[in-house]
Scaffold this motif. Structure first.
Motif, PDB file in Angstrom:
ATOM      1  N   VAL A 163     -10.048 -14.919  21.330  1.00  0.00           N
ATOM      2  CA  VAL A 163     -10.702 -15.095  20.039  1.00  0.00           C
ATOM      3  C   VAL A 163     -10.567 -16.563  19.643  1.00  0.00           C
TER       4      VAL A 163
ATOM      5  N   ASP B 130     -14.430 -18.393  15.256  1.00  0.00           N
ATOM      6  CA  ASP B 130     -14.880 -17.019  15.000  1.00  0.00           C
ATOM      7  C   ASP B 130     -14.164 -16.436  13.786  1.00  0.00           C
TER       8      ASP B 130
ATOM      9  N   GLN C 135     -12.145  -8.806  15.952  1.00  0.00           N
ATOM     10  CA  GLN C 135     -11.338  -9.889  16.508  1.00  0.00           C
ATOM     11  C   GLN C 135      -9.888  -9.456  16.723  1.00  0.00           C
TER      12      GLN C 135
END
Length: 93
Positions: free
Chosen positions: A3, A7, A62
């Motif tokens: 991740v 993001d 995520q």
């Protein structure tokens, strides 16, 4: 799949009224462990648990890809009080 900090930032800023955000990759850059500090007026009137649930829901995709995730959530007033306390403590040492 790791991740990215970007993001996380986009996911949070798209929904919350973020006035301060610190995202730290605590996994030496591999994107598996993150720690965040988030300040938002959206947290006004919410308990810490409710704030964390809100963030967890926003980042559920995520977080599912991470090994570890920690968060500290503050209202703007709590954040300014914390900053003032830290500044006062620093001048005392």
């Amino acid at each position: 799949m790791p991740v990215s900090q970007t993001d996380l930032e986009i996911a949070l800023k798209n929904v919350l009224n973020v006035s301060h955000l610190e995202i730290t990759d605590t996994s030496s850059g591999c994107g598996e462990n993150y720690s965040i500090v988030i300040v938002s007026a959206s947290f006004e009137g919410k308990t810490t648990l409710a704030r964390h649930r809100l963030v967890n829901e926003l980042l559920k995709d995520q977080i599912a890809q991470m090994h570890a995730f920690s968060q500290k959530t503050y209202t703007p007033k709590q954040w300014s009080d914390l900053q003032a306390k830290e500044a006062a403590d620093a001048t005392m040492t």
